[in-house]
Enzyme design. Structure first.
Site, mmCIF file in Angstrom:
data_model
loop_
_atom_site.group_PDB
_atom_site.id
_atom_site.type_symbol
_atom_site.label_atom_id
_atom_site.label_comp_id
_atom_site.label_asym_id
_atom_site.label_seq_id
_atom_site.Cartn_x
_atom_site.Cartn_y
_atom_site.Cartn_z
ATOM 1 N N ARG A 153 0.828 -1.222 0.000
ATOM 2 C CA ARG A 153 0.000 0.000 0.000
ATOM 3 C C ARG A 153 0.855 1.261 0.000
ATOM 4 O O ARG A 153 0.501 2.254 0.636
ATOM 5 C CB ARG A 153 -0.936 0.037 1.208
ATOM 6 C CG ARG A 153 -1.869 -1.130 1.317
ATOM 7 C CD ARG A 153 -3.137 -0.857 0.519
ATOM 8 N NE ARG A 153 -4.159 -1.803 0.845
ATOM 9 C CZ ARG A 153 -5.253 -1.520 1.551
ATOM 10 N NH1 ARG A 153 -5.463 -0.316 1.985
ATOM 11 N NH2 ARG A 153 -6.132 -2.447 1.783
ATOM 12 N N ARG A 168 -3.234 6.808 1.545
ATOM 13 C CA ARG A 168 -3.719 7.983 2.274
ATOM 14 C C ARG A 168 -2.706 8.663 3.180
ATOM 15 O O ARG A 168 -2.923 9.780 3.609
ATOM 16 C CB ARG A 168 -4.945 7.594 3.101
ATOM 17 C CG ARG A 168 -6.165 7.388 2.254
ATOM 18 C CD ARG A 168 -7.192 6.593 2.990
ATOM 19 N NE ARG A 168 -6.711 5.247 3.253
ATOM 20 C CZ ARG A 168 -7.389 4.303 3.870
ATOM 21 N NH1 ARG A 168 -8.573 4.573 4.334
ATOM 22 N NH2 ARG A 168 -6.879 3.101 4.033
ATOM 23 N N ARG A 193 -7.121 12.236 -4.799
ATOM 24 C CA ARG A 193 -8.383 11.572 -4.488
ATOM 25 C C ARG A 193 -9.511 12.594 -4.353
ATOM 26 O O ARG A 193 -10.618 12.381 -4.839
ATOM 27 C CB ARG A 193 -8.239 10.775 -3.194
ATOM 28 C CG ARG A 193 -9.464 9.961 -2.897
ATOM 29 C CD ARG A 193 -9.296 9.192 -1.629
ATOM 30 N NE ARG A 193 -10.187 9.735 -0.633
ATOM 31 C CZ ARG A 193 -10.769 9.006 0.303
ATOM 32 N NH1 ARG A 193 -10.520 7.722 0.382
ATOM 33 N NH2 ARG A 193 -11.566 9.565 1.165
ATOM 34 N N ASP A 217 -7.126 -2.404 -6.981
ATOM 35 C CA ASP A 217 -7.621 -3.026 -5.754
ATOM 36 C C ASP A 217 -7.965 -4.478 -6.049
ATOM 37 O O ASP A 217 -8.318 -4.822 -7.181
ATOM 38 C CB ASP A 217 -8.855 -2.297 -5.208
ATOM 39 C CG ASP A 217 -9.070 -2.650 -3.745
ATOM 40 O OD1 ASP A 217 -8.453 -2.021 -2.876
ATOM 41 O OD2 ASP A 217 -9.820 -3.606 -3.466
ATOM 42 N N TYR A 224 -14.853 -11.028 1.349
ATOM 43 C CA TYR A 224 -15.515 -9.740 1.103
ATOM 44 C C TYR A 224 -16.850 -9.899 0.372
ATOM 45 O O TYR A 224 -17.721 -9.052 0.466
ATOM 46 C CB TYR A 224 -14.598 -8.807 0.302
ATOM 47 C CG TYR A 224 -13.464 -8.291 1.145
ATOM 48 C CD1 TYR A 224 -13.666 -7.269 2.061
ATOM 49 C CD2 TYR A 224 -12.193 -8.864 1.068
ATOM 50 C CE1 TYR A 224 -12.640 -6.821 2.869
ATOM 51 C CE2 TYR A 224 -11.159 -8.417 1.864
ATOM 52 C CZ TYR A 224 -11.391 -7.396 2.768
ATOM 53 O OH TYR A 224 -10.383 -6.957 3.575
HETATM 54 O O1 CP3 Z 1 0.270 0.986 -3.323
HETATM 55 C C1 CP3 Z 1 -0.562 0.073 -3.248
HETATM 56 O O2 CP3 Z 1 -0.303 -1.019 -2.728
HETATM 57 C C2 CP3 Z 1 -1.921 0.395 -3.803
HETATM 58 C C3 CP3 Z 1 -2.655 -0.715 -4.403
HETATM 59 C C4 CP3 Z 1 -3.562 -1.487 -3.453
HETATM 60 C C5 CP3 Z 1 -4.786 -1.010 -2.885
HETATM 61 N N1 CP3 Z 1 -5.383 -2.054 -2.265
HETATM 62 C C6 CP3 Z 1 -5.321 0.346 -2.965
HETATM 63 C C7 CP3 Z 1 -6.282 0.807 -1.954
HETATM 64 C C8 CP3 Z 1 -3.411 -2.811 -3.086
HETATM 65 C C9 CP3 Z 1 -2.253 -3.751 -3.350
HETATM 66 C C10 CP3 Z 1 -4.584 -3.166 -2.347
HETATM 67 C C11 CP3 Z 1 -4.822 -4.514 -1.838
HETATM 68 C C12 CP3 Z 1 -6.024 -4.769 -1.049
HETATM 69 N N2 CP3 Z 1 -7.251 -4.204 -1.145
HETATM 70 C C13 CP3 Z 1 -6.093 -5.785 -0.058
HETATM 71 C C14 CP3 Z 1 -4.979 -6.736 0.309
HETATM 72 C C15 CP3 Z 1 -3.961 -6.098 1.182
HETATM 73 C C16 CP3 Z 1 -4.404 -5.876 2.587
HETATM 74 O O3 CP3 Z 1 -4.344 -4.706 3.008
HETATM 75 O O4 CP3 Z 1 -4.742 -6.837 3.275
HETATM 76 C C17 CP3 Z 1 -7.392 -5.763 0.471
HETATM 77 C C18 CP3 Z 1 -7.918 -6.647 1.578
HETATM 78 C C19 CP3 Z 1 -8.122 -4.765 -0.239
HETATM 79 C C20 CP3 Z 1 -9.550 -4.398 -0.076
HETATM 80 C C21 CP3 Z 1 -9.673 -3.020 0.417
HETATM 81 N N3 CP3 Z 1 -9.452 -1.909 -0.350
HETATM 82 C C22 CP3 Z 1 -10.027 -2.611 1.713
HETATM 83 C C23 CP3 Z 1 -10.314 -3.543 2.873
HETATM 84 C C24 CP3 Z 1 -10.038 -1.221 1.704
HETATM 85 C C25 CP3 Z 1 -10.525 -0.321 2.788
HETATM 86 C C26 CP3 Z 1 -9.705 -0.411 3.988
HETATM 87 C C27 CP3 Z 1 -8.658 0.628 3.965
HETATM 88 O O5 CP3 Z 1 -7.481 0.288 4.117
HETATM 89 O O6 CP3 Z 1 -9.085 1.760 3.830
HETATM 90 C C28 CP3 Z 1 -9.615 -0.802 0.420
HETATM 91 C C29 CP3 Z 1 -9.415 0.583 -0.017
HETATM 92 C C30 CP3 Z 1 -8.107 0.926 -0.648
HETATM 93 N N4 CP3 Z 1 -7.405 0.136 -1.530
HETATM 94 C C31 CP3 Z 1 -7.414 2.159 -0.475
HETATM 95 C C32 CP3 Z 1 -6.279 2.093 -1.307
HETATM 96 C C33 CP3 Z 1 -5.270 3.177 -1.540
HETATM 97 C C34 CP3 Z 1 -7.874 3.325 0.367
HETATM 98 C C35 CP3 Z 1 -8.909 4.039 -0.379
HETATM 99 C C36 CP3 Z 1 -9.145 5.408 0.157
HETATM 100 O O7 CP3 Z 1 -9.966 5.543 1.068
HETATM 101 O O8 CP3 Z 1 -8.529 6.358 -0.377
#
Ligand code: CP3
Length: 340
Positions: free
Chosen positions: A15, A19, A28, A65, A142
């Site tokens: 990640r 944020r 964003r 994602d 999910y």
């Molecule tokens: O630099 C990077 O790694 C960005 C790419 C990336 C994102 N999500 C962007 C994202 C990657 C590799 C992921 C993987 C992801 N997404 C996972 C596996 C990794 C982990 O953390 O266990 C999972 C379970 C998800 C599903 C997901 N997406 C969740 C549970 C959430 C909300 C929880 C949170 O952390 O806010 C997201 C949102 C998300 N995916 C954000 C980003 C940058 C935040 C979005 C925002 O509010 O701006």
């Protein structure tokens, strides 16, 4: 990942675009929402570049994602403030599964592939680009309708209940997801991704059922990726309990979270696969002294043999201090080159 000697330990962060960076928050706000960022390849490619401008990282990860696959299956992904991801049409029972089809990446997820292409072009061969997907089990967690009052920590409970109540439909959907994940990873590789990562973020929650609910599908995916020359990373929090099984999937690297012993994992499988991890992400909201101490401990546990990739044990938190990320990357590089 190929366990070749390097001058310093390679380092990137799960990640790393996100944020904690003000420039992420600005883009964003401009786009309106996270899902909008995902669907605009120009913006997504820019986001993948943001952390590389600040830090001397050794890899980029595609900005996307894991939930794009169920979204493309027609489940309609959306995000709620503070409550994380949701689907407009979650799985309540077997009838919902019959309606699902594996998406065609070139048609239904073309925006992901365009992001891969654009990011690869912008990187201009400076560092490798990692493509990724979620594991079938983690996507399923999910996709299953969450019971009311169930916190995100307990999210897996609903999925485990569904799997116990409907064992055959569960195997059917996991198998469909394995096809979809394999298809999308192969398409990302064809579009320019040089390494492929599978996030089994909820793998640990399966406990004694890992061999049944997650492992066979990870195996299937790794087998399909064998023909590509892209190394494969499996990230499984709790994976320290299943190191031999993960190693036998044919993956190239196992990612562990901060609760695992990196030292034990390196001793157990370091001779055949690389290990990635596992700094506690909480340290990045503490102090420079704590970050340096944490980095030294991880490097010490990893030992001197090639095949360790430095990373966090979990995705970076929104509260992380960008200055401490700088301190982390610099310490990894300086300490590891001094130890060679
Ligand atoms: O630099 C990077 O790694 C960005 C790419 C990336 C994102 N999500 C962007 C994202 C990657 C590799 C992921 C993987 C992801 N997404 C996972 C596996 C990794 C982990 O953390 O266990 C999972 C379970 C998800 C599903 C997901 N997406 C969740 C549970 C959430 C909300 C929880 C949170 O952390 O806010 C997201 C949102 C998300 N995916 C954000 C980003 C940058 C935040 C979005 C925002 O509010 O701006």
């Amino acid at each position: 990942m190929l366990r070749q000697p390097t001058e310093r330990t390679p380092c990137w962060l799960m990640r790393q675009a996100g944020r904690y960076l003000p420039e992420y928050r600005a883009l964003r706000a401009q786009a309106g929402s996270f899902t909008e960022l995902l669907r605009q390849p120009e913006l997504a490619a820019e986001l993948a570049m943001q952390p590389l401008r600040r830090y001397d990282l050794d890899a980029a990860i595609v900005f996307s994602d894991i939930l794009t696959i169920p979204d493309a299956m027609g489940m309609e992904l959306y995000f709620t403030e503070g409550k994380g991801p949701r689907f407009a049409k979650p799985l309540h029972g077997p009838a919902d599964i019959d309606a699902l089809r594996a998406p065609d990446p070139n048609k239904d997820l073309s925006y992901v592939l365009q992001t891969v292409q654009l990011t690869r072009r912008r990187l201009d061969n400076t560092v490798p680009l990692i493509g990724f997907c979620g594991s079938p089990w983690t996507l399923f967690v999910y996709m299953v309708a969450k019971q009311e009052g169930c916190s995100s920590q307990e999210r897996a409970a609903s999925a485990l209940k569904f799997a116990a109540r409907y064992p055959l439909p569960t195997q059917q959907v996991l198998s469909l997801l394995a096809t979809a994940v394999g298809d999308l990873l192969l398409a990302q590789q064809a579009a320019g991704a040089q390494a492929l990562m599978v996030f089994d973020s909820w793998g640990g929650a399966t406990k004694q059922q890992f061999d049944h609910l997650s492992l066979p599908f990870l195996q299937q995916i790794c087998q399909r990726l064998k023909g590509t020359n892209a190394p494969v990373i499996l990230y499984v929090p709790g994976g320290e309990n299943w190191l031999p099984q993960l190693q036998q999937t044919g993956c190239d690297c196992i990612g562990l979270n901060q609760h695992a012993s990196l030292r034990a994992a390196r001793l157990a499988v370091g001779g055949t696969v690389a290990v990635q991890g596992n700094l506690n992400p909480e340290l990045l909201s503490q102090s420079e002294a704590q970050v340096r101490e944490g980095v030294r401990k991880v490097l010490g546990d990893a030992g001197k043999e090639p095949g360790h990739i430095f990373n966090l044990g979990h995705g970076i938190r929104p509260e992380a201090d960008p200055e401490l990320v700088q301190c982390m990357v610099e310490t990894v590089h300086s300490e590891s080159s001094a130890r060679r």
